[in-house]
Motif scaffolding. Structure first.
Motif, PDB file in Angstrom:
ATOM      1  N   UNK A 164      12.186  19.941  25.128  1.00 23.65           N
ATOM      2  CA  UNK A 164      11.059  19.888  24.191  1.00 23.65           C
ATOM      3  C   UNK A 164      11.278  20.844  23.027  1.00 23.65           C
ATOM      4  N   UNK A 165      10.697  20.455  21.883  1.00 22.69           N
ATOM      5  CA  UNK A 165      10.730  21.294  20.692  1.00 22.69           C
ATOM      6  C   UNK A 165       9.327  21.572  20.146  1.00 22.69           C
ATOM      7  N   UNK A 166       8.322  21.059  20.835  1.00 26.53           N
ATOM      8  CA  UNK A 166       6.927  21.303  20.461  1.00 26.53           C
ATOM      9  C   UNK A 166       6.137  21.529  21.747  1.00 26.53           C
ATOM     10  N   UNK A 167       5.118  22.403  21.668  1.00 25.32           N
ATOM     11  CA  UNK A 167       4.419  22.854  22.861  1.00 25.32           C
ATOM     12  C   UNK A 167       2.924  22.974  22.565  1.00 25.32           C
ATOM     13  N   UNK A 168       2.096  22.638  23.560  1.00 26.61           N
ATOM     14  CA  UNK A 168       0.649  22.815  23.415  1.00 26.61           C
ATOM     15  C   UNK A 168       0.136  23.739  24.511  1.00 26.61           C
ATOM     16  N   UNK A 169      -0.566  24.791  24.083  1.00 28.18           N
ATOM     17  CA  UNK A 169      -1.028  25.832  24.992  1.00 28.18           C
ATOM     18  C   UNK A 169      -2.545  25.753  25.128  1.00 28.18           C
ATOM     19  N   UNK A 170      -3.019  25.837  26.365  1.00 27.70           N
ATOM     20  CA  UNK A 170      -4.454  25.833  26.627  1.00 27.70           C
ATOM     21  C   UNK A 170      -5.020  27.229  26.418  1.00 27.70           C
ATOM     22  N   UNK A 171      -6.083  27.301  25.613  1.00 26.70           N
ATOM     23  CA  UNK A 171      -6.779  28.555  25.339  1.00 26.70           C
ATOM     24  C   UNK A 171      -8.249  28.376  25.710  1.00 26.70           C
ATOM     25  N   UNK A 197      -5.199  24.013  22.503  1.00 27.85           N
ATOM     26  CA  UNK A 197      -6.243  23.143  23.046  1.00 27.85           C
ATOM     27  C   UNK A 197      -7.260  24.009  23.780  1.00 27.85           C
ATOM     28  N   UNK A 198      -8.519  23.971  23.330  1.00 23.62           N
ATOM     29  CA  UNK A 198      -9.587  24.738  23.981  1.00 23.62           C
ATOM     30  C   UNK A 198     -10.382  23.899  24.972  1.00 23.62           C
ATOM     31  N   UNK A 199     -10.079  22.608  25.094  1.00 23.03           N
ATOM     32  CA  UNK A 199     -10.781  21.737  26.049  1.00 23.03           C
ATOM     33  C   UNK A 199     -12.298  21.851  25.917  1.00 23.03           C
ATOM     34  N   UNK A 200     -12.802  21.867  24.671  1.00 16.67           N
ATOM     35  CA  UNK A 200     -14.235  21.901  24.368  1.00 16.67           C
ATOM     36  C   UNK A 200     -14.888  23.206  24.843  1.00 16.67           C
ATOM     37  N   UNK A 201     -14.099  24.270  24.959  1.00 21.37           N
ATOM     38  CA  UNK A 201     -14.558  25.469  25.652  1.00 21.37           C
ATOM     39  C   UNK A 201     -15.433  26.425  24.873  1.00 21.37           C
ATOM     40  N   UNK A 221      -1.952  22.003  15.431  1.00 21.39           N
ATOM     41  CA  UNK A 221      -3.366  21.646  15.442  1.00 21.39           C
ATOM     42  C   UNK A 221      -4.127  22.526  16.423  1.00 21.39           C
ATOM     43  N   UNK A 222      -5.448  22.511  16.265  1.00 21.20           N
ATOM     44  CA  UNK A 222      -6.389  23.097  17.223  1.00 21.20           C
ATOM     45  C   UNK A 222      -7.192  21.943  17.804  1.00 21.20           C
ATOM     46  N   UNK A 223      -7.025  21.703  19.097  1.00 21.70           N
ATOM     47  CA  UNK A 223      -7.634  20.545  19.750  1.00 21.70           C
ATOM     48  C   UNK A 223      -8.951  20.908  20.433  1.00 21.70           C
ATOM     49  N   UNK A 224      -9.961  20.122  20.174  1.00 26.26           N
ATOM     50  CA  UNK A 224     -11.277  20.256  20.791  1.00 26.26           C
ATOM     51  C   UNK A 224     -11.740  21.705  20.919  1.00 26.26           C
ATOM     52  N   UNK A 225     -11.864  22.410  19.801  1.00 31.91           N
ATOM     53  CA  UNK A 225     -12.392  23.779  19.882  1.00 31.91           C
ATOM     54  C   UNK A 225     -13.859  23.808  20.306  1.00 31.91           C
ATOM     55  N   UNK A 226     -14.588  22.737  20.028  1.00 35.45           N
ATOM     56  CA  UNK A 226     -15.990  22.603  20.430  1.00 35.45           C
ATOM     57  C   UNK A 226     -16.163  21.256  21.132  1.00 35.45           C
ATOM     58  N   UNK A 227     -17.371  21.018  21.637  1.00 34.90           N
ATOM     59  CA  UNK A 227     -17.625  19.756  22.327  1.00 34.90           C
ATOM     60  C   UNK A 227     -17.361  18.569  21.410  1.00 34.90           C
TER      61      UNK A 227
END
Length: 376
Positions: A164-171, A197-201, A221-227
């Motif tokens: 892989x050359x791209x990564x997504x981290x859960x925050x 990715x904040x998973x709507x957190x 990108x920042x994924x689902x920072x809010x609901x």
């Protein structure tokens, strides 16, 4: 004209040594629901139904498919999956409204839709993306997903070694994450990319504070920072710092069109196993490109849905990347391991026909917890 004559569904659960954590809950095993649809000529196709949540959801979805959805599918023509998809959306709306279970009904229909398109492609002896009108491709760009920020220092190098050359981290777990994200960015090699990715957190204020702290970083990108269901005004308050992403928790043409019209999402991420299958997600992916957004399919499940997601990305095209969860999942790897499928940041598509699945692998069969079969 061939008609649908048989539907089978399996709930499977595989134990895992390390739970998979998100900001809203923890997966303590890896579940999956697989669907096989067969017509009266003996042609067949495979699909996958989202089953990660709730924890008891996999077996429920098998029963929902067999008892509520299958009677509406059996006897129907097998040659026009898109028409049947829309028919089922209409027929099941009141049932879903009555019990408040829109998600499970949509997920079951998505699995059936995948299986019908797989069946059509198998009949034509081509891969699904070719049958859907795309030029043949052998691979699509991909990124490593499902990486918890607490494990990122270990998992990102492992994913890099895999290809892989791209990564997504859960925050979304602790208040010091902006500094930790900055350190992760400093550790990337040239040409590598990082998404979050904040998973709507978060609520809108917490999301704004975090995005202000990382706005100078070249994040993908920042994924689902809010609901996902927050109004456009809240999403607009977060825009302009880091490109925003979402879509796995949006369902229906109207809701996707509305979100695209708001212009807040740079990356649109429908999940082929949660809503739409090929019929719905293909239309959304093309609409996203027309609106100037990037289509990046969401997927965090087992091996059949991952193959379907890759075929869908190959069909839609554009600069999007395939999401590949790098957490251990035997129900994914039984259909082909991630290491064997990733090369230089790209996922290799199978040769087909269809999705390239003829039967459940033995390793998957050992994990079956529930099975139903319904005949016309």
């Amino acid at each position: 004209m061939a008609c649908i004559a048989r539907i089978e569904a399996w709930a499977c659960r595989s134990p895992i040594a390390e739970p998979v954590a998100t900001s809203f809950g923890i997966m303590r095993n890896r579940p999956a629901v697989f669907v096989r649809v067969e017509d009266d000529d003996g042609a067949f196709g495979w699909g996958e139904v989202f089953a990660n949540w709730p924890a008891a959801g996999a077996e429920h979805r098998v029963n929902l498919l067999a008892d509520d959805v299958a009677p509406l599918v059996l006897g129907q023509a097998a040659d026009d999956p898109a028409a049947l998809f829309q028919k089922l959306e209409d027929q099941l709306y009141i049932r879903a409204l009555q019990c408040g279970e829109f998600g499970p009904f949509r997920q079951v229909v998505a699995g059936i839709d995948q299986a019908l398109w797989d069946m059509r492609a198998r009949r034509e002896a081509v891969a699904v993306h070719v049958m859907l009108g795309a030029s043949p491709v052998i691979r699509v760009p991909a990124y490593a997903s499902g990486i918890h920020i607490d494990a990122a220092d270990r998992v990102i190098p492992e994913a890099r070694d895999t290809g892989f050359r791209a990564f997504k981290v859960k925050v979304g777990f602790s208040p010091d994450e902006a500094a930790r994200v900055r350190a992760l960015m400093d550790g990337l090699n040239s040409g590598e990319q990082l998404a979050l990715d904040a998973n709507q957190g978060w609520d809108t204020e917490k999301a704004k504070t975090f995005l202000d702290a990382v706005a100078d970083l070249p994040l993908m990108w920042m994924e689902e920072p809010i609901r996902a269901d927050m109004p456009a005004s809240d999403w607009h308050r977060l825009a302009g710092r880091v490109p925003l992403a979402g879509g796995e928790n949006i369902a229906g043409f109207a809701d996707f069109s509305a979100r695209l019209g708001e212009g807040v999402l740079s990356f649109v991420q429908p999940d082929i196993a949660k809503w739409g299958g090929f019929s719905g997600c293909l239309a959304v992916g093309r609409a996203a490109l027309s609106a100037g957004a990037t289509y990046c399919p969401h997927f965090l499940g087992a091996g059949i849905g991952l193959r379907a997601s890759a075929e869908l990305l190959a069909t839609v095209g554009g600069p999007g990347l395939l999401e590949v969860d790098v957490n251990p999942n035997p129900l994914r790897d039984a259909f082909g391991t991630v290491r064997d499928s990733i090369e230089d940041g790209h996922w290799r598509l199978g040769p087909g026909p269809g999705l390239g699945v003829s039967q459940l692998p033995e390793a998957v069969a050992k994990c079956i917890t529930h099975r139903r079969e319904v005949l016309a």
